[in-house]
Design a protein around this motif. Structure first.
Motif, short mmCIF file in Angstrom:
data_model
loop_
_atom_site.label_atom_id
_atom_site.label_comp_id
_atom_site.label_asym_id
_atom_site.label_seq_id
_atom_site.Cartn_x
_atom_site.Cartn_y
_atom_site.Cartn_z
N PRO A 129 0.70 -1.18 0.09
CA PRO A 129 -0.06 0.00 -0.02
C PRO A 129 0.88 1.16 -0.11
O PRO A 129 2.11 1.15 0.57
N ALA A 130 0.28 2.43 -0.55
CA ALA A 130 1.37 3.69 -0.72
C ALA A 130 1.59 4.05 0.96
O ALA A 130 2.52 4.85 1.04
N THR A 131 1.02 3.41 1.84
CA THR A 131 1.26 3.98 3.17
C THR A 131 2.20 3.01 3.83
O THR A 131 2.49 3.21 5.09
N ALA A 132 2.59 2.02 3.20
CA ALA A 132 3.64 1.27 3.68
C ALA A 132 4.72 2.00 4.18
O ALA A 132 5.07 2.85 3.44
N HIS A 133 5.54 1.27 5.27
CA HIS A 133 6.77 1.99 5.73
C HIS A 133 7.89 2.16 4.73
O HIS A 133 8.05 1.23 3.80
N ALA A 134 8.92 3.28 4.69
CA ALA A 134 9.84 3.47 3.91
C ALA A 134 10.84 2.38 3.96
O ALA A 134 11.61 2.02 3.03
N ALA A 135 10.76 1.36 4.73
CA ALA A 135 11.72 0.24 5.05
C ALA A 135 11.49 -0.70 3.75
O ALA A 135 12.38 -1.45 3.45
N PHE A 136 10.22 -0.45 3.08
CA PHE A 136 9.89 -1.51 2.05
C PHE A 136 10.71 -0.94 0.71
O PHE A 136 11.18 -1.75 0.02
N PHE A 137 10.69 0.33 0.75
CA PHE A 137 11.48 0.92 -0.51
C PHE A 137 12.87 0.86 -0.37
O PHE A 137 13.55 0.71 -1.27
N LYS A 138 13.43 0.78 0.94
CA LYS A 138 14.71 0.61 1.52
C LYS A 138 15.18 -1.06 0.97
O LYS A 138 16.12 -1.05 0.12
N ALA A 139 14.19 -1.88 1.27
CA ALA A 139 14.55 -3.34 0.58
C ALA A 139 14.50 -3.46 -0.86
O ALA A 139 15.11 -4.21 -1.09
N GLY A 140 13.59 -2.75 -1.33
CA GLY A 140 13.73 -2.59 -3.00
C GLY A 140 14.83 -2.29 -3.44
O GLY A 140 15.35 -2.94 -4.00
N ARG A 141 15.40 -1.07 -2.77
CA ARG A 141 16.59 -0.73 -3.35
C ARG A 141 17.85 -1.54 -3.23
O ARG A 141 18.56 -1.66 -4.06
N TYR A 142 17.98 -2.07 -1.70
CA TYR A 142 19.03 -2.90 -1.51
C TYR A 142 18.92 -4.18 -2.24
O TYR A 142 20.07 -4.71 -2.66
N LEU A 143 17.86 -4.79 -2.28
CA LEU A 143 17.61 -5.94 -2.96
C LEU A 143 17.23 -6.02 -4.29
O LEU A 143 17.05 -7.18 -4.92
N LYS A 144 17.13 -4.88 -4.99
CA LYS A 144 17.01 -4.86 -6.25
C LYS A 144 15.54 -5.60 -6.52
O LYS A 144 15.23 -6.40 -7.45
N VAL A 145 14.48 -5.21 -5.81
CA VAL A 145 13.21 -5.61 -6.04
C VAL A 145 12.35 -4.38 -6.25
O VAL A 145 12.42 -3.53 -5.64
N LYS A 146 11.56 -4.50 -7.46
CA LYS A 146 10.64 -3.29 -7.53
C LYS A 146 9.52 -3.22 -6.67
O LYS A 146 8.85 -4.21 -6.30
N VAL A 147 9.45 -1.97 -5.92
CA VAL A 147 8.09 -1.77 -5.27
C VAL A 147 6.95 -1.00 -5.75
O VAL A 147 7.15 0.19 -6.65
N VAL A 148 5.89 -1.77 -5.92
CA VAL A 148 4.89 -1.06 -6.62
C VAL A 148 3.91 -0.88 -5.48
O VAL A 148 3.34 -1.38 -4.72
N ALA A 149 3.81 0.76 -5.43
CA ALA A 149 3.10 1.11 -4.31
C ALA A 149 1.47 1.48 -4.90
O ALA A 149 1.53 2.23 -5.58
N VAL A 150 0.56 1.03 -3.97
CA VAL A 150 -0.73 1.14 -4.76
C VAL A 150 -1.44 2.01 -3.80
O VAL A 150 -1.41 2.10 -2.62
N PRO A 151 -2.23 2.93 -4.50
CA PRO A 151 -2.78 3.82 -3.75
C PRO A 151 -3.98 3.36 -2.59
O PRO A 151 -4.61 2.48 -3.07
N VAL A 152 -4.13 4.12 -1.56
CA VAL A 152 -4.87 3.77 -0.53
C VAL A 152 -6.26 4.61 -0.61
O VAL A 152 -6.29 5.42 -1.53
N ASP A 153 -7.22 4.02 0.14
CA ASP A 153 -8.66 4.68 0.10
C ASP A 153 -8.13 6.22 0.86
O ASP A 153 -7.67 6.19 1.99
#
Ligand SMILES: Cc1ncc(COP(=O)(O)O)c(C=O)c1O
Length: 483
Positions: A129-153
């Motif tokens: 979700p777009a409200t997920a913690h920045a740590a998921f974006f960090k994981a994405g960049r460190y681990l080369k995984v694309k983060v798809v952030a989905v708009p929330v209500d």
């Protein structure tokens, strides 16, 4: 320009001198006890708990978590801590888990496990979700995984299961839900998100870093808490930080897995070098056992009854805060928090939230600025803990005064000149000295962050990230002095 402080003395100094020096250095820090710092710190308000944690920390200070065969105490303690957390969160004593240094490390490992469970996917993605913690974006960049952030209500700030489902592709390796989200304190619809993920054969991680050791006690205190833990079908991993509402010293989080193969995918081993064979459950290799021992001691001394009481107190404080904010013109609570985390927003253009943060800080209460993003408004964050009940009236008074002071000054102009100035620089080239020279124009000074927050908020997200890293670099340079 600062004068360099001597790092290593030529001759050893008397140990008695040092505490005063540390005290002087921390004099400008935010207070870590008493609940006036409504982010970063979690105070149980119990000196006995603190003392037990300190003792346990010191007792294990020299033990190295690098090798659990050399130090079997690590395994014994970790089993106890992981077992205690798992048993409360829908698992049992045998639930596989890892004790990590914090939420970010737990999340990095959850993402690594999900990625490595699907080695056939060349370009892995996680759906958050777009409200997920920045740590998921960090994981994405460190681990080369694309983060798809989905708009929330935009009204409830909760993830939308159908939108999360629609964002899944053949590259998805993990679906994420928060319980609750840090920014707004709301629990995502975990049951629906996890069921849909399971239907697609995908794992689902619940980020209960902040809520895992809070929500169960709030439920016992009568709050309506949505289901979020490992008992929910389809939830395959969950992170729960003990250094937050576990009230343990920093460096304590638990990552739980539904099954052992997934935990195995979080592990790392390397016996392909000439030194000792390395096998780690965490990002860190050598690591102190202090945080683990202190977390265990905190759990023991507080016990379920201690956490129940802290949960009740935090819930009472939150309800009083929300009711109080309702009586302050111009301020509103964003969404309906499920936990004791509250985001304050405003619809009043004359009420500058960044100024409000500085004004409240000047009155002794730290509220954490949260930038507008993904169509969600800017806000000020408060995490209420077991000690907040005592200070909530003072906090409301401070807020009331600060709102009046900021409102009286009227709207603050957007930082157009500064943006134009920054536009002349390639941010990637911006050196520490130049940025340090620019910052006073943004209003940066001791306990004055409004200008910097306003500037960050006005920039597009990628430029914010670039400017923020340059700011950090300048902060550690000789060109900026905070105190
Ligand atoms: C929901 C959530 N996830 C992850 C984290 C990251 O935790 P840490 O700062 O311990 O790395 C936080 C921290 O506040 C959080 O609230």
């Amino acid at each position: 320009m600062t004068t360099a402080h001597p790092g290593l003395p030529q001759f050893g100094r008397p140990a008695e001198e040092l505490p005063d020096e540390l005290r002087a250095m921390t004099a400008h820090d935010l207070p870590t006890r008493g609940g006036r710092t409504t982010a970063y710190t979690y105070d149980a308000g119990r000196p006995d708990v603190r003392e037990a944690a300190e003792r346990a920390y010191l007792a294990m200070l020299d033990v190295n978590g690098l090798d659990p065969t050399a130090f079997p105490s690590i395994v014994a303690l970790e089993r106890r801590v992981v077992g205690a957390v798992a048993t409360r969160l829908g698992g049992d004593d045998g639930t596989p888990g890892i004790f990590t240094s914090g939420g970010t490390e737990s999340i990095l490992l959850a993402v690594k496990a999900a990625r490595d469970c699907r080695p056939g996917i060349a370009e892995p993605e996680i759906v958050v979700p777009a409200t997920a913690h920045a740590a998921f974006f960090k994981a994405g960049r460190y681990l080369k995984v694309k983060v798809v952030a989905v708009p929330v209500d935009p009204g409830t700030f909760r993830a939308v299961p159908a939108a999360m489902a629609a964002a899944c592709t053949s590259n998805t390796v993990l679906v994420v839900a928060s319980a609750p989200s840090y920014a707004h304190g709301v629990v995502d619809p975990v049951t629906e998100i996890a069921a849909d993920a399971a239907g697609r054969g995908l794992p689902c991680h619940v980020d209960a870093c902040v809520g895992g050791w809070l929500l169960p006690w709030l439920a016992e205190a009568g709050a309506a808490v949505p289901e979020f833990d490992l008992s929910v079908p389809g939830v395959t991993s969950l992170s729960c930080d003990l250094h937050k509402f576990g009230y343990a010293p920093k460096g304590a989080s638990v990552l739980l897995f539904r099954d052992r193969p997934m935990r195995l995918a979080a592990y790392f081993a390397c016996a392909q070098w000439p030194g000792y064979p390395v096998v780690n459950s965490t990002v860190q290799s050598s690591k102190g056992a202090g945080p683990l021992a202190a977390a265990w001691a905190t759990l023991q001394v507080l016990g379920a009854d201690g956490y129940r009481e802290l949960g009740r107190a935090a819930l009472t404080a939150t309800r009083r805060l929300i009711a109080g904010v309702d009586t302050i013109d111009g301020l509103r609570v964003l969404g309906s928090p499920d936990a004791t985390l509250v985001a304050l927003g405003t619809d009043d253009a004359a009420l500058d939230l960044w100024e409000l943060a500085d004004e409240t800080r000047a009155r002794g209460f730290f509220l954490q600025p949260q930038l507008s993003v993904a169509g969600l408004p800017a806000s000020l964050h408060l995490t209420l803990t077991g000690v907040s009940e005592l200070g909530v009236d003072g906090l409301l008074d401070a807020l009331r005064e600060a709102v009046a002071a900021v409102g009286a000054r009227g709207p603050v102009a957007p930082p157009t000149e500064l943006l134009a100035l920054l536009d002349q620089f390639d941010l990637t080239d911006l050196d520490d000295a130049t940025l340090a020279a620019l910052l006073p124009a943004a209003g940066f000074g001791p306990a004055r962050m409004a200008g910097v927050n306003r500037l960050l908020d006005a920039l597009p997200p990628e430029l914010r990230d670039q400017l923020a890293t340059r700011f950090l670099s300048a902060l550690y340079s000789p060109y900026l002095e905070q105190n």
